[in-house]
Design a protein around this motif. Sequence first.
Motif, PDB file in Angstrom:
ATOM      1  N   ILE A   1      26.593  62.523  28.169  1.00  0.00           N
ATOM      2  CA  ILE A   1      27.149  61.188  27.924  1.00  0.00           C
ATOM      3  C   ILE A   1      26.510  60.567  26.686  1.00  0.00           C
ATOM      4  O   ILE A   1      27.194  59.954  25.854  1.00  0.00           O
ATOM      5  CB  ILE A   1      26.938  60.293  29.160  1.00  0.00           C
ATOM      6  N   MET A   2      25.209  60.747  26.548  1.00  0.00           N
ATOM      7  CA  MET A   2      24.510  60.191  25.385  1.00  0.00           C
ATOM      8  C   MET A   2      25.026  60.839  24.091  1.00  0.00           C
ATOM      9  O   MET A   2      25.257  60.158  23.084  1.00  0.00           O
ATOM     10  CB  MET A   2      22.998  60.403  25.525  1.00  0.00           C
ATOM     11  N   ARG A   3      25.207  62.152  24.120  1.00  0.00           N
ATOM     12  CA  ARG A   3      25.687  62.853  22.940  1.00  0.00           C
ATOM     13  C   ARG A   3      27.107  62.414  22.573  1.00  0.00           C
ATOM     14  O   ARG A   3      27.406  62.148  21.393  1.00  0.00           O
ATOM     15  CB  ARG A   3      25.653  64.363  23.170  1.00  0.00           C
ATOM     16  N   ASN A   4      27.971  62.316  23.580  1.00  0.00           N
ATOM     17  CA  ASN A   4      29.348  61.889  23.323  1.00  0.00           C
ATOM     18  C   ASN A   4      29.402  60.464  22.799  1.00  0.00           C
ATOM     19  O   ASN A   4      30.259  60.114  21.982  1.00  0.00           O
ATOM     20  CB  ASN A   4      30.188  62.017  24.596  1.00  0.00           C
ATOM     21  N   SER A   5      28.482  59.628  23.266  1.00  0.00           N
ATOM     22  CA  SER A   5      28.436  58.248  22.777  1.00  0.00           C
ATOM     23  C   SER A   5      28.095  58.222  21.290  1.00  0.00           C
ATOM     24  O   SER A   5      28.662  57.433  20.523  1.00  0.00           O
ATOM     25  CB  SER A   5      27.412  57.444  23.569  1.00  0.00           C
ATOM     26  N   ALA A   6      27.165  59.091  20.888  1.00  0.00           N
ATOM     27  CA  ALA A   6      26.826  59.169  19.467  1.00  0.00           C
ATOM     28  C   ALA A   6      28.019  59.679  18.652  1.00  0.00           C
ATOM     29  O   ALA A   6      28.322  59.176  17.567  1.00  0.00           O
ATOM     30  CB  ALA A   6      25.623  60.090  19.276  1.00  0.00           C
ATOM     31  N   LYS A   7      28.720  60.665  19.202  1.00  0.00           N
ATOM     32  CA  LYS A   7      29.880  61.239  18.509  1.00  0.00           C
ATOM     33  C   LYS A   7      31.003  60.216  18.365  1.00  0.00           C
ATOM     34  O   LYS A   7      31.580  60.052  17.280  1.00  0.00           O
ATOM     35  CB  LYS A   7      30.376  62.459  19.287  1.00  0.00           C
ATOM     36  N   ASN A   8      31.299  59.511  19.437  1.00  0.00           N
ATOM     37  CA  ASN A   8      32.435  58.585  19.435  1.00  0.00           C
ATOM     38  C   ASN A   8      32.128  57.261  18.748  1.00  0.00           C
ATOM     39  O   ASN A   8      33.018  56.453  18.542  1.00  0.00           O
ATOM     40  CB  ASN A   8      32.894  58.326  20.869  1.00  0.00           C
ATOM     41  N   GLY A   9      30.884  57.080  18.395  1.00  0.00           N
ATOM     42  CA  GLY A   9      30.509  55.816  17.749  1.00  0.00           C
ATOM     43  C   GLY A   9      30.434  55.905  16.244  1.00  0.00           C
ATOM     44  O   GLY A   9      29.921  54.995  15.587  1.00  0.00           O
ATOM     45  N   PHE A  10      30.944  57.020  15.663  1.00  0.00           N
ATOM     46  CA  PHE A  10      30.936  57.214  14.204  1.00  0.00           C
ATOM     47  C   PHE A  10      29.526  57.135  13.624  1.00  0.00           C
ATOM     48  O   PHE A  10      29.307  56.628  12.526  1.00  0.00           O
ATOM     49  CB  PHE A  10      31.842  56.176  13.514  1.00  0.00           C
ATOM     50  N   THR A  11      28.556  57.626  14.399  1.00  0.00           N
ATOM     51  CA  THR A  11      27.170  57.577  13.905  1.00  0.00           C
ATOM     52  C   THR A  11      26.936  58.552  12.756  1.00  0.00           C
ATOM     53  O   THR A  11      25.889  58.508  12.105  1.00  0.00           O
ATOM     54  CB  THR A  11      26.183  57.893  15.049  1.00  0.00           C
ATOM     55  N   ASN A  12      27.923  59.433  12.499  1.00  0.00           N
ATOM     56  CA  ASN A  12      27.811  60.363  11.364  1.00  0.00           C
ATOM     57  C   ASN A  12      28.524  59.856  10.115  1.00  0.00           C
ATOM     58  O   ASN A  12      28.680  60.591   9.141  1.00  0.00           O
ATOM     59  CB  ASN A  12      28.330  61.755  11.752  1.00  0.00           C
ATOM     60  N   ALA A  13      28.939  58.599  10.148  1.00  0.00           N
ATOM     61  CA  ALA A  13      29.679  58.060   8.997  1.00  0.00           C
ATOM     62  C   ALA A  13      28.810  58.012   7.743  1.00  0.00           C
ATOM     63  O   ALA A  13      29.283  58.306   6.631  1.00  0.00           O
ATOM     64  CB  ALA A  13      30.189  56.655   9.336  1.00  0.00           C
ATOM     65  N   THR A  14      27.545  57.659   7.896  1.00  0.00           N
ATOM     66  CA  THR A  14      26.654  57.620   6.735  1.00  0.00           C
ATOM     67  C   THR A  14      26.528  58.996   6.102  1.00  0.00           C
ATOM     68  O   THR A  14      26.497  59.136   4.866  1.00  0.00           O
ATOM     69  CB  THR A  14      25.266  57.101   7.153  1.00  0.00           C
ATOM     70  N   ASP A  15      26.465  60.021   6.966  1.00  0.00           N
ATOM     71  CA  ASP A  15      26.334  61.386   6.446  1.00  0.00           C
ATOM     72  C   ASP A  15      27.609  61.848   5.743  1.00  0.00           C
ATOM     73  O   ASP A  15      27.546  62.624   4.788  1.00  0.00           O
ATOM     74  CB  ASP A  15      25.963  62.327   7.593  1.00  0.00           C
ATOM     75  N   ALA A  16      28.742  61.363   6.217  1.00  0.00           N
ATOM     76  CA  ALA A  16      30.002  61.670   5.532  1.00  0.00           C
ATOM     77  C   ALA A  16      29.999  61.062   4.135  1.00  0.00           C
ATOM     78  O   ALA A  16      30.442  61.693   3.155  1.00  0.00           O
ATOM     79  CB  ALA A  16      31.185  61.149   6.347  1.00  0.00           C
ATOM     80  N   ALA A  17      29.473  59.845   4.027  1.00  0.00           N
ATOM     81  CA  ALA A  17      29.369  59.215   2.707  1.00  0.00           C
ATOM     82  C   ALA A  17      28.379  59.972   1.828  1.00  0.00           C
ATOM     83  O   ALA A  17      28.623  60.183   0.626  1.00  0.00           O
ATOM     84  CB  ALA A  17      28.936  57.754   2.867  1.00  0.00           C
TER      85      ALA A  17
END
Length: 459
Positions: free
Chosen positions: A355-371
């Motif tokens: 659940i914790m991992r999915n929350s990180a995934k669904n919260g766009f926490t990788n948006a900075t890395d995409a930038a």
Amino acid sequence: MAQLWGGRFTKETDQLVYDFNASIKFDKKLYREDITGSKAHVKMLAKVGILTDEEAIDIEHELDNILTNIENGNLVIDETCEDIHSFVETCLIKKLGDVGKKLHTGRSRNDQVALDMRLYTRKQLELVDADLKDFLEVILRIMKENITTIMPGFTHLQKAQPITVAHHFGAYFEMFKRDRQRIFDIRERMNYCPLGSGALAGTTYNLDREYTAEILGFKGPTLNSMDGVSDRDYLIEFLSALSIIMMHLSRFSEEVIIWNSNEYQFVEIDDAYSTGSSIMPQKKNPDIAELVRGKTGRVYGALMSLLTTMKGIPLAYNKDMQEDKELAFDAIETAKNCIVLFRGMIDTIKFNKEIMRNSAKNGFTNATDAADYLVKHGVPFRDAHGIVGRIVLYCIEKNIGIEDMSLDELKEISEVFEEDVYDAISLETCVNTRLTIGAPSVKSMEYSIKKETDYLKNS
């Protein structure tokens, strides 16, 4: 009314005045410290020749008997006495007569109570430090076990970037480590003996204050007798340190409460540290975390009350200072209980890792890395920021994560994207490419955990 003064008075103290003035109902807690201080004082009086060796032996022996009888329940502290000092001395005089009356030579209740509070505070500092160390051991174990457990990190309670449970708990390790450092500093600063200060101006007796301080484990005697009897800085500092500890516990409690909620479900609190509802059978409430959060204000109140009490007191001792004890006793016990109970709750907590991992995934926490991916491929950061903002908006509309977009979808927004973007924005990559000291990567956390392990071994 058992009191050790009155020669100057022509009539009895009004009973209401006596009761209002008396402190034995709460300072009886200091009986061990009072007897310990008296025994050291007797040894010193014998050393300088004010008492004979025989008198000193008799007084020490009877003080030991009083302590033993109080602790085994054979002697009940008489609350008609004015204070614990009067009670102990009255018991001594009943047994030894005139020899017992010599105990108080060269001291005042002012330096006596100042000593008792220092001895008590010093012991409590050691106990709080031990509780904090045990707590840190639990936090460190959780860090070691969850070095790859991904969860969202937050700012403004909004999902920000992916981190790990180890990284999150490591932040609290640092907080409580600083709390231990504050406790150590207070002990070092306050470890001087006020006994021998007298009422405020010392005494004409040839006391050996260095010897008394040595017997009691102090670094030396206080160097000003007025400050010796009227200083409560060490207690204010202790209450301040306890308030900071409680603030840290309260922040931690708030997160546990949020993580335990139905909306998050990051953790499950053990049944032993939860309660139910009298009407709603489905409820499992985080009462320990809520009570710790609530009791924080109680400890804050003790600090503010003592600061307010001391702010207008002229030198030297004034009866206002009697108000330090009830406040301190309550705040210290409250904080100690909160540390121990919170430690137990954290020690038994279960993490819902998926659940914790999915929350990180669904919260766009990788948006900075995409930038960052776009920047590394030549796109100016401000443009990259705008591109990823459009991607996030697209994902929200589609109810998907960035990593769920096809390469074609990504290229429609920016031609710079290639197949390697998926590795660049995976949660594991987002965490583990952050290699600076203090960051959440496995390598960085292994470094921090080794440092924290060494700290606990050597402290």
